[in-house]
Write a protein that holds these residues in place. Sequence first.
Motif, short mmCIF file in Angstrom:
data_model
loop_
_atom_site.label_atom_id
_atom_site.label_comp_id
_atom_site.label_asym_id
_atom_site.label_seq_id
_atom_site.Cartn_x
_atom_site.Cartn_y
_atom_site.Cartn_z
N ALA A 149 0.84 -1.21 0.00
CA ALA A 149 0.00 0.00 0.00
C ALA A 149 0.87 1.25 0.00
CB ALA A 149 -0.95 0.00 1.20
N GLY A 150 1.99 1.22 0.73
CA GLY A 150 2.92 2.34 0.74
C GLY A 150 3.57 2.56 -0.61
N ILE A 151 3.92 1.47 -1.28
CA ILE A 151 4.50 1.58 -2.63
C ILE A 151 3.47 2.17 -3.59
CG2 ILE A 151 5.32 0.23 -4.62
CD1 ILE A 151 6.61 -1.69 -2.50
N PHE A 152 2.23 1.68 -3.53
CA PHE A 152 1.16 2.24 -4.37
C PHE A 152 0.99 3.73 -4.10
CE2 PHE A 152 -1.65 -1.75 -5.31
CZ PHE A 152 -0.60 -2.33 -5.99
N ALA A 153 1.00 4.11 -2.81
CA ALA A 153 0.84 5.53 -2.46
C ALA A 153 2.01 6.36 -2.99
CB ALA A 153 0.71 5.69 -0.94
N ALA A 154 3.23 5.84 -2.88
CA ALA A 154 4.40 6.56 -3.39
C ALA A 154 4.30 6.74 -4.90
CB ALA A 154 5.68 5.81 -3.03
N ILE A 155 3.84 5.71 -5.61
CA ILE A 155 3.65 5.83 -7.06
C ILE A 155 2.59 6.89 -7.35
CG2 ILE A 155 2.78 4.63 -9.11
CD1 ILE A 155 4.13 2.06 -7.91
N GLY A 156 1.51 6.87 -6.57
CA GLY A 156 0.45 7.87 -6.73
C GLY A 156 0.94 9.28 -6.51
N VAL A 157 1.74 9.48 -5.47
CA VAL A 157 2.31 10.81 -5.19
C VAL A 157 3.20 11.25 -6.35
CG1 VAL A 157 3.92 12.08 -3.69
CG2 VAL A 157 2.15 10.62 -2.68
N THR A 158 4.00 10.34 -6.86
CA THR A 158 4.89 10.66 -7.98
C THR A 158 4.08 11.04 -9.22
OG1 THR A 158 6.54 9.14 -7.09
CG2 THR A 158 6.77 9.77 -9.41
N LEU A 159 3.03 10.29 -9.51
CA LEU A 159 2.18 10.61 -10.66
C LEU A 159 1.49 11.97 -10.48
CD1 LEU A 159 0.61 7.10 -11.38
CD2 LEU A 159 2.36 8.30 -12.73
N LEU A 160 0.97 12.21 -9.28
CA LEU A 160 0.31 13.49 -9.02
C LEU A 160 1.30 14.65 -9.14
CD1 LEU A 160 -2.03 12.52 -6.04
CD2 LEU A 160 -2.73 13.18 -8.36
N ALA A 161 2.52 14.46 -8.66
CA ALA A 161 3.54 15.51 -8.80
C ALA A 161 3.87 15.74 -10.27
CB ALA A 161 4.80 15.12 -8.03
N GLY A 162 3.92 14.66 -11.05
CA GLY A 162 4.18 14.79 -12.47
C GLY A 162 3.09 15.58 -13.17
N VAL A 163 1.85 15.32 -12.80
CA VAL A 163 0.73 16.06 -13.38
C VAL A 163 0.79 17.52 -12.94
CG1 VAL A 163 -1.79 16.33 -13.33
CG2 VAL A 163 -0.79 14.07 -13.65
N ALA A 164 0.99 17.75 -11.65
CA ALA A 164 1.01 19.12 -11.12
C ALA A 164 2.16 19.94 -11.71
CB ALA A 164 1.09 19.10 -9.60
#
Length: 170
Positions: A149-164
């Motif tokens: 779940a932490g890995i999934f969240a880290a990937i999500g944060v990275t994707l959101l940062a990429g979008v932002a």
Amino acid sequence: MRGETVNVARLVGTVCGIGYLRPAPGTWGSLAALPLAWAMHELGGFPLLALVTLIVFAAGIWATREMTAGQENHDPSEIVVDEVAGQLIAVWAISFPAWTHGIEITQLWPGWIAGFVLFRLFDISKPGPVGWADRRSDAIGVMLDDVIAGIFAAIGVTLLAGVAHGVLGL
């Protein structure tokens, strides 16, 4: 000697009693990980945070085994060291870039919020491999579902940062 071992395991597994807070002990455990992540990043950057995460993971397996020995319930709600390990991994997504680029980690506050929310979402909903790990019914499964779940969240944060920062140009 066994009683002392169980008491130490209880301190580790409940993260010094945080696991006894109600409601939502997992959320309290996740929140407790955030100041720990900040302190480790400030003291030694991403390498120290990564090392502490590995230590928490190993200690969590041991504590969970000790606390659940001879019990049917392999994942009692008061064990929250798994949430701490998973939440620390979610913070890797902001610690690593902050460390490599010399950015003050508190400036990445949207990543802290996204990491916390995404980690709790994946930990509670248990999609795919998170649910698989949870169904293992052993100490490794207790810890591993939160790591995933932490890995999934880290990937999500990275994707959101990429979008932002990429698409939105923020």
